[in-house]
Design a protein around this motif. Structure first.
Motif, PDB file in Angstrom:
ATOM      1  N   UNK A  25      34.518 -89.665 -17.441  1.00 13.94           N
ATOM      2  CA  UNK A  25      33.241 -89.615 -18.132  1.00 13.94           C
ATOM      3  C   UNK A  25      33.010 -90.320 -19.423  1.00 13.94           C
ATOM      4  N   UNK A  26      34.496 -89.424 -19.867  1.00 11.51           N
ATOM      5  CA  UNK A  26      34.445 -89.571 -21.500  1.00 11.51           C
ATOM      6  C   UNK A  26      34.271 -91.467 -21.963  1.00 11.51           C
ATOM      7  N   UNK A  27      34.208 -92.519 -20.969  1.00 11.92           N
ATOM      8  CA  UNK A  27      34.216 -93.990 -20.956  1.00 11.92           C
ATOM      9  C   UNK A  27      32.193 -94.143 -21.794  1.00 11.92           C
ATOM     10  N   UNK A  28      31.694 -93.651 -20.679  1.00 10.10           N
ATOM     11  CA  UNK A  28      29.965 -93.406 -21.364  1.00 10.10           C
ATOM     12  C   UNK A  28      29.889 -92.217 -22.213  1.00 10.10           C
ATOM     13  N   UNK A  29      30.522 -91.633 -22.013  1.00 11.63           N
ATOM     14  CA  UNK A  29      29.903 -90.408 -23.506  1.00 11.63           C
ATOM     15  C   UNK A  29      31.490 -90.156 -24.662  1.00 11.63           C
ATOM     16  N   UNK A  30      31.453 -91.014 -25.089  1.00 11.88           N
ATOM     17  CA  UNK A  30      33.114 -91.244 -25.814  1.00 11.88           C
ATOM     18  C   UNK A  30      32.938 -90.174 -27.130  1.00 11.88           C
ATOM     19  N   UNK A  31      31.397 -90.344 -27.577  1.00 13.48           N
ATOM     20  CA  UNK A  31      30.711 -88.976 -28.082  1.00 13.48           C
ATOM     21  C   UNK A  31      31.390 -87.625 -28.366  1.00 13.48           C
ATOM     22  N   UNK A 130      41.708 -71.614 -13.925  1.00 11.12           N
ATOM     23  CA  UNK A 130      40.427 -72.545 -13.316  1.00 11.12           C
ATOM     24  C   UNK A 130      39.477 -72.016 -14.826  1.00 11.12           C
ATOM     25  N   UNK A 131      38.525 -73.133 -15.113  1.00 12.02           N
ATOM     26  CA  UNK A 131      38.317 -72.582 -16.853  1.00 12.02           C
ATOM     27  C   UNK A 131      38.841 -73.956 -17.517  1.00 12.02           C
ATOM     28  N   UNK A 132      37.617 -74.137 -19.380  1.00 11.70           N
ATOM     29  CA  UNK A 132      37.879 -75.079 -19.837  1.00 11.70           C
ATOM     30  C   UNK A 132      38.155 -76.358 -19.668  1.00 11.70           C
ATOM     31  N   UNK A 133      37.358 -77.473 -20.543  1.00 14.38           N
ATOM     32  CA  UNK A 133      36.597 -78.431 -20.040  1.00 14.38           C
ATOM     33  C   UNK A 133      36.516 -79.388 -21.506  1.00 14.38           C
ATOM     34  N   UNK A 134      37.003 -80.237 -21.744  1.00 11.33           N
ATOM     35  CA  UNK A 134      37.048 -81.242 -23.117  1.00 11.33           C
ATOM     36  C   UNK A 134      35.429 -81.459 -23.365  1.00 11.33           C
ATOM     37  N   UNK A 135      34.878 -81.684 -22.513  1.00  8.35           N
ATOM     38  CA  UNK A 135      33.886 -82.299 -22.535  1.00  8.35           C
ATOM     39  C   UNK A 135      32.127 -80.767 -23.042  1.00  8.35           C
ATOM     40  N   UNK A 136      32.634 -80.722 -22.180  1.00  5.08           N
ATOM     41  CA  UNK A 136      31.229 -79.140 -21.440  1.00  5.08           C
ATOM     42  C   UNK A 136      31.642 -78.012 -22.313  1.00  5.08           C
ATOM     43  N   UNK A 137      32.914 -77.820 -22.805  1.00  2.00           N
ATOM     44  CA  UNK A 137      33.245 -76.442 -23.800  1.00  2.00           C
ATOM     45  C   UNK A 137      33.650 -76.732 -24.771  1.00  2.00           C
ATOM     46  N   UNK A 138      34.700 -77.727 -25.368  1.00  2.00           N
ATOM     47  CA  UNK A 138      34.815 -78.564 -26.718  1.00  2.00           C
ATOM     48  C   UNK A 138      33.757 -78.954 -26.981  1.00  2.00           C
ATOM     49  N   UNK A 139      33.542 -79.632 -26.413  1.00  2.00           N
ATOM     50  CA  UNK A 139      31.935 -80.700 -26.616  1.00  2.00           C
ATOM     51  C   UNK A 139      31.024 -79.724 -26.664  1.00  2.00           C
ATOM     52  N   UNK A 140      30.530 -78.682 -26.408  1.00  2.00           N
ATOM     53  CA  UNK A 140      29.504 -78.173 -26.315  1.00  2.00           C
ATOM     54  C   UNK A 140      27.870 -78.344 -27.744  1.00  2.00           C
ATOM     55  N   UNK A 141      27.383 -78.902 -27.056  1.00  2.00           N
ATOM     56  CA  UNK A 141      26.936 -78.675 -29.091  1.00  2.00           C
ATOM     57  C   UNK A 141      26.363 -77.784 -29.666  1.00  2.00           C
ATOM     58  N   UNK A 179      21.712 -88.512 -25.451  1.00  2.00           N
ATOM     59  CA  UNK A 179      21.253 -89.056 -26.448  1.00  2.00           C
ATOM     60  C   UNK A 179      22.126 -87.765 -27.853  1.00  2.00           C
ATOM     61  N   UNK A 180      22.482 -88.523 -28.307  1.00  2.00           N
ATOM     62  CA  UNK A 180      23.857 -88.132 -29.515  1.00  2.00           C
ATOM     63  C   UNK A 180      23.114 -87.004 -29.928  1.00  2.00           C
ATOM     64  N   UNK A 181      21.754 -87.495 -30.810  1.00  2.00           N
ATOM     65  CA  UNK A 181      21.160 -86.241 -31.773  1.00  2.00           C
ATOM     66  C   UNK A 181      21.497 -84.545 -31.080  1.00  2.00           C
ATOM     67  N   UNK A 182      21.343 -85.070 -30.244  1.00  2.00           N
ATOM     68  CA  UNK A 182      21.566 -83.317 -29.629  1.00  2.00           C
ATOM     69  C   UNK A 182      22.627 -82.414 -29.797  1.00  2.00           C
TER      70      UNK A 182
END
Length: 346
Positions: A25-31, A130-141, A179-182
């Motif tokens: 998914x980093x391909x379509x959500x690079x930000x 079990x846990x930790x995700x670059x997108x979901x947790x480190x990339x949390x809004x 929506x990157x603004x989120x």
């Protein structure tokens, strides 16, 4: 019970692999991905190293396995972090070089579809996380959740016992990555409800095993779960995904594990807080409550039938809800049903 090895831990300043063994998914959500990488550098002092398939959606399973093997083989890499889950890691693990993984043990962090790799490492005698995700947790809004970060930091850098705590607030409604603004907005949260204890009142200590229930069901179908005798004495960790399986499905999947002889061997069960909202099913607060209650009843029914003497804890923040506590997969977990405390050894 087979003994398992805790891999050496990274230190601030080290290089760590960032891989996509499931969905790229980093391909379509690079930000979102790059926000997670910046926080990995800033908050933990670690230098992320990406691999050829990290930002490739739909990469061949053999290529993803090749990246995983390369990450473990590289002596300059001290930990391996998944970007996110997916739904086909079952096709990746058969292509791994197990001799390389055994010879170069490293802490692997992931959840959801990464239950495949955690279970694979477990069968190789290695503790995973079990846990930790670059997108979901480190990339949390807004910002990473403090409880997630505290747990992840302890799991990354320490080897001591760590006491899990109920979250003071929780959520299961992510914002729209399209929506990157989120990314500047905190996700909606609810007041914490604490844990619910059930079953026996005694203290249990054993290695953690389990993960996402849907993936465990697939692993059982593919005959990639260890025999019940090898898993007996484990603390069963179980949670469900954003696909929101029905209570009937949850009961049947657990019943199948029970018929396999697994549930009877688990003296304690930690049940992740049920995720009850998804973009495809934007449930109201009342609908979420009804869904969670029905799932709890289904799990209670299965455990009453197959593990009546187990210590059970519901609503532990270890799955697809926010925040997320890291569990050492194959590592030591102590569940005190009298004092009502849960501690893990990272």
């Amino acid at each position: 019970m087979v003994s398992r090895m805790y891999p050496p831990k990274p230190r601030p300043g080290d290089r760590v692999a960032v891989v996509s063994p499931s969905a790229g998914l980093p391909e379509i959500f690079p930000y979102v991905h790059e926000l997670g990488l910046r926080r990995l550098r800033k908050e933990f002092g670690l230098e992320p190293v990406e691999y050829p398939t990290t930002r490739v959606l739909g990469a061949d399973p053999r290529d993803r396995a090749r990246d995983l093997t390369a990450a473990f083989a590289d002596p300059s890499i001290t930990a391996v972090l998944a970007t996110i889950g997916g739904d086909d890691q079952l096709t990746v693990t058969p292509h791994l070089d197990d001799a390389v993984l055994r010879a170069n043990p490293k802490p692997f962090f992931g959840y959801s579809d990464n239950t495949n790799l955690l279970n694979h490492l477990h069968r190789l005698g290695l503790v995973g996380y079990h846990g930790g995700s670059v997108l979901v947790h480190l990339g949390r809004p807004g910002a990473p959740h403090p409880l997630t970060m505290e747990s992840l930091r302890a799991a990354l850098f320490t080897s001591d016992w760590y006491e899990l705590r109920p979250a003071r607030e929780w959520g299961d409604e992510p914002l729209d990555w399209n929506d990157p603004s989120t990314l500047d907005i905190e996700p909606p949260m609810f007041p914490g409800t604490g844990w619910t204890w059930a079953g026996a009142q005694r203290t249990v200590e054993g290695p953690a095993w389990g993960g996402n229930l849907e993936i465990l069901h697939w692993l059982a179908a593919a005959d990639r779960i260890a025999p019940a005798v090898e898993l007996a004495g484990a603390v069963f960790v179980v949670e469900t995904s954003e696909e929101l399986p029905s209570a009937v499905e949850v009961y049947r999947m657990l019943r199948n594990l029970g018929e396999r002889g697994l549930l009877a061997g688990f003296p304690a069960v930690l049940v992740g807080r049920a995720k009850a909202w998804d973009f495809a099913r934007p449930h109201t607060v009342e609908q979420r409550r009804e869904y969670a209650d029905a799932q709890r009843a289904a799990i209670t029914r299965a455990l009453t039938e197959y593990a009546p003497d187990a210590v059970i804890v519901f609503d532990v923040d270890l799955g697809h809800t926010d925040p997320q506590l890291v569990i050492p997969y194959g590592g030591d977990v102590r569940v005190d049903g009298v004092a009502r405390r849960i501690t893990v050894r990272y």
